[in-house]
Design a protein around this motif. Structure first.
Motif, PDB file in Angstrom:
ATOM      1  N   PRO A 205      20.012  94.503 -29.632  1.00 32.94           N
ATOM      2  CA  PRO A 205      20.916  95.357 -29.548  1.00 32.94           C
ATOM      3  C   PRO A 205      22.083  95.430 -30.866  1.00 32.94           C
ATOM      4  O   PRO A 205      22.527  95.819 -31.588  1.00 32.94           O
ATOM      5  CB  PRO A 205      21.193  96.551 -28.492  1.00 32.94           C
ATOM      6  N   ASP A 206      22.415  93.696 -29.939  1.00 36.10           N
ATOM      7  CA  ASP A 206      24.162  92.779 -30.479  1.00 36.10           C
ATOM      8  C   ASP A 206      23.866  92.703 -31.923  1.00 36.10           C
ATOM      9  O   ASP A 206      24.148  91.375 -31.619  1.00 36.10           O
ATOM     10  CB  ASP A 206      24.491  93.064 -29.767  1.00 36.10           C
ATOM     11  N   TYR A 207      23.309  93.270 -33.363  1.00 35.31           N
ATOM     12  CA  TYR A 207      23.966  93.257 -33.857  1.00 35.31           C
ATOM     13  C   TYR A 207      24.116  93.846 -35.456  1.00 35.31           C
ATOM     14  O   TYR A 207      24.432  95.004 -35.116  1.00 35.31           O
ATOM     15  CB  TYR A 207      22.296  92.352 -35.109  1.00 35.31           C
ATOM     16  N   VAL A 208      24.564  93.697 -36.849  1.00 32.41           N
ATOM     17  CA  VAL A 208      24.703  94.735 -37.458  1.00 32.41           C
ATOM     18  C   VAL A 208      23.652  95.248 -37.989  1.00 32.41           C
ATOM     19  O   VAL A 208      23.047  94.513 -38.538  1.00 32.41           O
ATOM     20  CB  VAL A 208      25.951  93.428 -38.870  1.00 32.41           C
ATOM     21  N   ALA A 209      23.524  96.574 -37.443  1.00 28.21           N
ATOM     22  CA  ALA A 209      22.647  96.915 -38.114  1.00 28.21           C
ATOM     23  C   ALA A 209      22.903  98.542 -39.286  1.00 28.21           C
ATOM     24  O   ALA A 209      24.412  98.265 -39.179  1.00 28.21           O
ATOM     25  CB  ALA A 209      21.791  98.271 -37.174  1.00 28.21           C
TER      26      ALA A 209
ATOM     27  N   LYS B  77      25.772 104.720 -20.510  1.00 32.42           N
ATOM     28  CA  LYS B  77      25.991 104.494 -21.889  1.00 32.42           C
ATOM     29  C   LYS B  77      27.173 104.582 -22.244  1.00 32.42           C
ATOM     30  O   LYS B  77      27.163 104.575 -23.620  1.00 32.42           O
ATOM     31  CB  LYS B  77      24.736 105.205 -22.505  1.00 32.42           C
ATOM     32  N   LEU B  78      27.973 104.898 -22.305  1.00 31.63           N
ATOM     33  CA  LEU B  78      30.068 105.425 -22.506  1.00 31.63           C
ATOM     34  C   LEU B  78      30.065 104.612 -22.564  1.00 31.63           C
ATOM     35  O   LEU B  78      31.626 104.173 -23.268  1.00 31.63           O
ATOM     36  CB  LEU B  78      30.259 106.374 -22.121  1.00 31.63           C
ATOM     37  N   PHE B  84      25.889 101.938 -30.837  1.00 30.56           N
ATOM     38  CA  PHE B  84      24.900 101.542 -30.928  1.00 30.56           C
ATOM     39  C   PHE B  84      23.545 103.574 -30.623  1.00 30.56           C
ATOM     40  O   PHE B  84      22.923 103.330 -29.996  1.00 30.56           O
ATOM     41  CB  PHE B  84      23.103 101.032 -30.612  1.00 30.56           C
ATOM     42  N   PRO B  85      24.326 104.737 -31.865  1.00 24.37           N
ATOM     43  CA  PRO B  85      23.937 106.081 -31.178  1.00 24.37           C
ATOM     44  C   PRO B  85      22.401 105.890 -31.478  1.00 24.37           C
ATOM     45  O   PRO B  85      21.809 106.711 -30.348  1.00 24.37           O
ATOM     46  CB  PRO B  85      24.814 106.224 -31.834  1.00 24.37           C
ATOM     47  N   PHE B  89      23.154 104.101 -26.507  1.00 24.27           N
ATOM     48  CA  PHE B  89      24.289 103.138 -26.633  1.00 24.27           C
ATOM     49  C   PHE B  89      25.861 104.147 -26.928  1.00 24.27           C
ATOM     50  O   PHE B  89      25.595 103.558 -28.795  1.00 24.27           O
ATOM     51  CB  PHE B  89      23.819 101.917 -26.770  1.00 24.27           C
ATOM     52  N   PHE B  90      26.265 104.446 -26.111  1.00 32.27           N
ATOM     53  CA  PHE B  90      27.283 105.218 -26.736  1.00 32.27           C
ATOM     54  C   PHE B  90      28.522 105.236 -25.869  1.00 32.27           C
ATOM     55  O   PHE B  90      29.770 105.711 -26.103  1.00 32.27           O
ATOM     56  CB  PHE B  90      27.244 106.639 -26.285  1.00 32.27           C
ATOM     57  N   ASP B  91      29.049 103.680 -26.761  1.00 32.93           N
ATOM     58  CA  ASP B  91      30.395 102.999 -25.566  1.00 32.93           C
ATOM     59  C   ASP B  91      31.811 103.624 -27.042  1.00 32.93           C
ATOM     60  O   ASP B  91      31.491 102.743 -27.849  1.00 32.93           O
ATOM     61  CB  ASP B  91      30.629 101.188 -26.184  1.00 32.93           C
TER      62      ASP B  91
END
Lengths: 324, 323, 315
Positions: A205-209, B77-78, B84-85, B89-91
């Protein structure tokens, strides 16, 4: 001076009334427009065809958007759009949504795209990567890898042929989950390995999407040790700033070119589709005309013009359309 | 705001024994005129009430979907990984800190520029200079944010940020500077109002004591206008937090973003996160957590700016009441 | 209160009496404020220079053609016609909805309402609404107005994401600004005018309509034009209310179909072009579109200034 303000207010009221009036007059006159949405990968083909179609049929309103394949299907199955561009086949869940909403459609394969793994033109260290390498660098278990070499251990464990990797910063930029290009990448590159290892078939998930093409180009071109993936047309139209990494398949390392994509030797090619709402097509002859044009020689020329690869044979697409 | 109204009408009120309908009853006994008065009054009241309706509609629209979000989201998830909605993942930290970083950079730019421009125009400039330069500052205020977004991306980023540092083309610093430019005219306008509200007599008294202009400005006018200046800065922060287009265009990370504290890297603010979501999947109203998160973030943003605006407003009124 | 104002004075007096000299700090401070001002103006110059330089090739090669041709995929023929039409229609919707409503609300608050708790609540509410970020209005548009427009049968082929919804969203956005500028204009009308009219037996509405509103009209008009300019340049809420960022052609649609169909606006065109990786769109067409936008806004501002200057009055 004294009367002018009053005149102004009156004029305003007249304008308001006139607008209100015309609202009532014209009412609902069944729109004959065509609304297309979906994959941003397919968008250039559909938009080019829309423009060509529009110059021949200037009376037909037509709009083409590219929020992403998944988003396109959401709109399509809600009956909001007439045609949905897709860079992957419809998913079962989406087909169900369409069925629930009573949306019947016909699937038309229109072109082939070679999913291109790209880096900066300044990157000369990495020439070729296999699926295992890509899984190690971009798969679900690569969360937190800031350097290519962070993936060495995972790559070795997977038997990746191109590990170890250079000890250089790894900046990843690619399309987000709304994109069919994302789904294709997962399906063609990551899924089998993820299933074997009992992981979710997703990317890290940790990339610039981004759905913003410019951000992807800048992100990949902006760092000499970047990594990302895009559609072939997107790569070839920005080839001055992006370099495609060859992908290792059964036939060894193959770089994406129209020839390798067409003959199937490029391992991660995928078909592109348009989905047409059949009920709307039956009610709106403009949609039929547009799709007819899409599948004509002029329309298919747009496939080449936008940088994609034509199917070897369109007869099954045409018969699917004829038999809708 | 309310008080001058009553003061202005005091004579009419005294003469007619009241305002509004009662005044017309006394002077315009004709029932037709009275009915018309009542109708007009009713219409005008409805218009005023409509503005309240707008406020209520905003709050309800935000709270409804935000509540759905809060009740459905997993709280872990917050507070993990990043924003990353689409992957649930809603940090909140990512977008709130991104917002704070960009607003901070904006204020670093807007405070000296805005205060400097206001103080110079109000205290030092000759009337002629002021007449020419002030409208130019006002033109800056009229430039749409999408234009500043373009400017931040194509000019500030390469010519300022990348010249000084090694930075990504899309970076929070360029966006912050762009927002700062956008906020500068607002800070300047509120500050100038505050400076002009300081009575001339104070300045004259200071000059009379032999103080020079510089001394008068620094030791008399500025301290007297301090609450107005504070108001200008608070309202500036509020505007910076709520700015969307500059950030959406110049700060980069449009779809999702890791927690990023380095201003030279792409980042995500609350507003940019909202546009990114709305342009994408969530064209379909009312589906999914990602769509609802849009309203959750909107509510958060609404609350933050409201609090700042209320505080800023307090300070503005303190200036007005003082003089 | 009194202590507040005299303390600085006292300090200054004390400083003077102590015979301290004014140091270089004084002139340095003045210089610093001047630099602040010049930097603000410098940014404006840099911005305009950047835009004009980028737009130059389009302006010289395309000229008026650029504003009269519709959106296109090829950079050679793409124009901003759709954007201009969309923006003008949006602004008309805003004018028709927000201006009468805003002026009426302001008249009520300034001329009719007593200084009661509800009145003050409305006033506070208006002030706070003016400070709400525009994107939040976009959410209101997305969550409420689009659905409302669809429910009322004006959704058209765009399912409610059309000019009517976009225009209403912008109208709601500028409504508090209209109320505030109109209130200020009304407050500037001297009480004597009202009192004289009451004195000859006019009802309150007659006073308002025949005396107060005409007297305040130039200021109201100025504020209105500036407000419409603000709506014209607004982007973020329109993105949420579904302004098109892709290719579209309006075909042979009538006015009503255009109002309820797919639309775009000039600022949205700027936004979508500046996102293109294709250099021609981002580096030449986007600044040219910005230039068109700025010229239109500048014209509106100039109109406002002219109205203000021609009708400037001292009471």
């Amino acid at each position: 001076m004294r009367n002018r303000p009053v005149l102004f207010v009156v004029a305003l009221a007249v304008v308001a009334a006139a607008c209100g009036g015309s609202d009532g007059d014209s009412g609902d006159s069944g729109s004959s427009g065509i609304r297309i949405s979906g994959s941003s990968t397919v968008e250039p083909i559909s938009a080019t065809n829309a423009q060509k179609f529009n110059s021949a049929n200037p009376d037909v309103a037509i709009s083409v958007e590219g929020p992403g394949t998944g988003d396109g299907f959401k709109l399509f199955c809600a009956g909001d759009t007439d045609i949905s561009d897709a860079s992957r086949p419809i998913k079962d869940s989406e087909a169900e949504a369409c069925a629930d909403a009573g949306v019947d459609y016909v699937e038309l394969m229109v072109a082939i795209d070679g999913l291109s793994v790209v880096t900066s033109t300044e990157n000369s260290a990495v020439e070729c990567l296999g699926n295992e390498d890509l899984y190690a660098l971009l798969g679900p278990e690569s969360i937190g890898f800031d350097s290519w070499s962070d993936a060495d251990a995972l790559g070795a464990e997977l038997g990746a042929t191109h590990a170890p990797y250079p000890a250089a910063e790894l900046t990843v930029t690619g399309p987000g989950e709304e994109s069919g290009t994302y789904d294709s990448f997962v399906e063609l590159v990551l899924e089998d390995i993820a299933d074997e290892r009992d992981e979710d078939a997703v990317t890290r998930p940790d990339y610039v999407a981004s759905a913003n093409d410019n951000v992807i180009v800048e992100g990949i071109a902006g760092s000499p040790t970047s990594l990302g993936w895009v559609g072939y047309a997107f790569y070839i139209n920005n080839a001055d700033r992006l370099r495609a990494i060859a992908v290792e398949g059964d036939a060894g390392c193959v770089a994406p070119t129209p020839e390798t994509i067409a003959d199937g030797s490029y391992p991660i090619a995928r078909p592109l589709y348009i989905y047409v709402n059949t009920a709307k097509a039956a009610a709106n002859p403009a949609i039929v005309d547009y799709v007819d044009f899409y599948l004509s020689d002029d329309g298919l020329a747009s496939v080449d013009e936008t940088g994609y690869v034509r199917l070897a044979d369109y007869s099954s697409t045409r018969s699917a359309w004829a038999g809708r | 705001m309310g008080r001058p109204v009553s003061r202005r009408h005091s004579i009419a009120e005294a003469a007619h024994g009241g305002r509004g309908l009662s005044a017309s009853v006394m002077l315009a006994g004709d029932p037709r005129r009275r009915r018309k008065e009542a109708r007009v009054r009713g219409f005008l009241f409805a218009a005023a009430a409509a503005t309240v309706l707008v406020g209520v509609a905003i709050v309800l629209a935000l709270i409804g979907e935000a509540w759905n979000f809060v009740t459905q989201v997993e709280f872990s998830k917050l507070w993990s990984l990043g924003w990353f909605p689409r992957r649930d993942f809603f940090d909140v930290r990512t977008i709130v800190l991104g917002t704070i970083i960009i607003a901070g950079i904006a204020m670093v730019v807007a405070t000296p520029l805005g205060l400097g421009a206001a103080i110079y125009l109000s205290e030092y400039a000759s009337p002629r200079t002021r007449r020419i330069l002030k409208p130019i500052v006002e033109i800056l205020a009229g430039i749409p944010s999408v234009v500043l977004g373009y400017f931040a991306l194509t000019w500030i980023s390469p010519n300022v940020v990348q010249r000084l540092f090694t930075a990504n083309t899309f970076n929070m610093a360029a966006a912050g500077i762009g927002v700062g430019v956008l906020v500068t005219p607002l800070v300047a306008a509120v500050t100038e109002d505050a400076l002009r509200a300081v009575p001339v007599s104070l300045r004259e008294a200071s000059y009379g004591l032999g103080a020079r202009r510089g001394e008068t400005v620094r030791k008399v006018v500025l301290p007297a206008a301090v609450s107005g200046i504070v108001a200008a800065l608070i309202l500036g922060v509020s505007r910076a937090i709520g700015e969307t287009m500059v950030v959406a265009m110049a700060a980069g990370a449009t779809g999702g973003s890791l927690l990023q504290l380095n201003p030279l890297e792409p980042g995500q603010t609350m507003t940019a996160a909202m546009t990114a979501l709305a342009i994408g999947s969530d064209q379909v109203a009312g589906s999914g957590l990602a769509f609802q998160s849009l309203f959750f973030v909107g509510l958060l943003l609404f609350a933050m700016t409201l609090i700042l605006n209320v505080i800023g407003d307090r300070f503005v009124r303190r200036v007005r009441e003082k003089y | 209160m009194t202590a507040d104002t005299t303390t600085p004075t006292r300090i200054a007096v004390a400083a003077k009496l102590q015979g301290r000299r004014v140091g270089w700090g004084e002139s340095a401070f003045q210089l610093a404020t001047l630099i602040g001002l010049l930097l603000s103006l410098g940014v404006l110059v840099a911005l305009l220079a950047d835009i004009v330089a980028g737009a130059w090739s389009v302006v010289t090669t395309r000229g008026a053609d650029f504003v009269s041709t519709p959106i296109s995929l090829s950079a050679d023929t793409a124009g901003v016609l759709n954007g201009i039409i969309g923006s003008v229609l949006l602004t008309i919707v805003v004018a028709v909805v927000a201006i009468p409503l805003g002026i009426a609300a302001a008249v009520y608050l300034e001329e009719y309402a007593a200084d009661t708790r509800p009145t003050r609540f409305i006033q506070t509410n208006v002030r706070n609404l003016a400070g709400v970020p525009s994107i939040v209005y976009g959410l209101l548009g997305l969550g409420v107005i689009v659905r409302l427009v669809t429910a009322l049968g004006a959704g058209g082929s765009a399912n409610g994401r059309n000019i009517i919804a976009g225009g209403l969203t912008l109208a709601v956005l500028v409504l508090p600004i209209v109320v505030i500028t109109t209130s200020e204009a009304l407050r500037a009308v001297p009480a004597g005018i009202r009192e004289a009219a009451y004195g000859v037996g006019a009802t309150q509405w007659e006073v308002t309509r025949h005396q107060v509103l005409p007297a305040a009209l130039p200021a109201i008009l100025t504020g209105t034009v500036l407000t419409l300019a603000r709506a014209f340049g607004e982007t973020a809420p329109l993105l949420l209310v579904g302004a098109a960022t892709g290719f579209f052609a309006t075909g042979g649609q009538g006015l009503m179909e255009q109002l309820s169909g797919t639309y775009t606006a000039l600022p949205v065109v700027v936004y979508s072009w500046s996102r293109q990786p294709d250099g021609a769109f981002r580096d030449e067409l986007a600044p040219a579109a910005i230039l068109v936008l700025l010229v239109l806004l500048l014209a509106a501002n100039a109109a406002a200034i002219i109205i203000r200057n021609r009708s400037e009055r001292k009471w």
